[in-house]
Design an enzyme around this catalytic site. Sequence first.
Site, short mmCIF file in Angstrom:
data_model
loop_
_atom_site.label_atom_id
_atom_site.label_comp_id
_atom_site.label_asym_id
_atom_site.label_seq_id
_atom_site.Cartn_x
_atom_site.Cartn_y
_atom_site.Cartn_z
N LYS A 1 0.84 -1.20 0.00
CA LYS A 1 0.00 0.00 0.00
C LYS A 1 0.88 1.25 0.00
CE LYS A 1 -3.97 -2.19 2.15
NZ LYS A 1 -4.59 -2.63 3.40
N GLN B 1 -4.98 -1.26 9.65
CA GLN B 1 -4.92 -2.60 9.04
C GLN B 1 -5.57 -3.63 9.97
OE1 GLN B 1 -3.55 -3.31 5.87
NE2 GLN B 1 -4.51 -5.30 6.26
N ASP C 1 -11.38 3.13 4.01
CA ASP C 1 -11.82 1.73 3.93
C ASP C 1 -13.35 1.63 3.83
OD1 ASP C 1 -9.95 -0.28 3.76
OD2 ASP C 1 -9.57 -0.37 5.92
#
Length: 296
Positions: free
Chosen positions: A53, A97, A120
């Site tokens: 990422k 995460q 997200d």
Amino acid sequence: MAQILDGKAFAARLRGRVAEAVAELGAAGGPAPGLAVVLVGEDAASQVYVRSKGRATREAGMVSLEHRLAADVPQAELLALVAQLNADPAVHGILVQLPLPAHMDAAAVIAAIDPAKDVDGFHISNVGLLATGGRAMVPCTPLGCLMLLRDRLGDMAGLEAVVLGRSNIVGKPMAQLLLRESCTVTVAHSRTRDLPGVCRRADILVAAVGRPEMVPGDWIKPGATVIDVGINRVPDGAGGSRLVGDVAFASAAEVAGAITPVPGGVGPMTIACLLANTVTAAARAAGLPEPEGLGL
Ligand code: NDP
């Protein structure tokens, strides 16, 4: 033989579009989009995701900020970091995460993220906005699936769509997106009766189950578009391992009209959509128009 939907190539084009949008934003006096990724603990797969990422973020001309906390860090410390990132004007996207260590309450951590920076799309405000047709941050994996479907099918109104799996990160938001496209949507799960019969109705079948090659070709309607979200590592018979999806690719490709491979299908789309969401968040924060082609 089905058309193979090349997610790797599509994602490369999308990342190119993201880089263009970053430059456009700068030219319009906007900020360099900043993505903060928070990793708690040493989970090997998470470390790989966070590294890739970061790399993709920098390649798109954006600012990547990585925060690593020890596995035994108290939840209060993580919440304090989230509050600091919420308040930082250089940070437009925050990604914690998952999975988090067992002593943490993931829902409480997600709830602490500013919904405008929740790239997200897991915050309850974004879940609600997506369900009610508002201006949400859309979860990256379903957004990537939608882009592949639009590219293949164009107008999806009236098509029968079956989503196999009802998780909060894939199945449910995918179903919402297909409903927004005016599909007739069925969400199937482990308690569904006659799964093969339900799947055979689908013009669009999205499999997000986490069971290696569970969907055989004879569950697929001839000509259907099949999106395989599953990423499962299985023994390769030679002492190593390989990745397979939730769909038995070889038999499904004989029946489907189009299908995503694993790897190289949905996977690469997820990171590209994360970058796209971060640019969208930066444009919104600066009060500038949202760049075209990056979202819904
Ligand atoms: P979850 O484990 O959270 O959800 C799985 C879903 O599948 C549940 O709704 C479950 O039903 C259903 N299910 C499980 N077994 C069966 C069965 N035998 N028959 C019917 N339904 C079943 O998984 P995720 O949604 O997080 O992920 C799904 C897959 O997608 C995984 O392989 C994951 O690795 C992959 N993934 C890939 C991403 C990418 O970037 N490509 C991103 C995220 C996930 P129930 O609710 O009834 O238990």
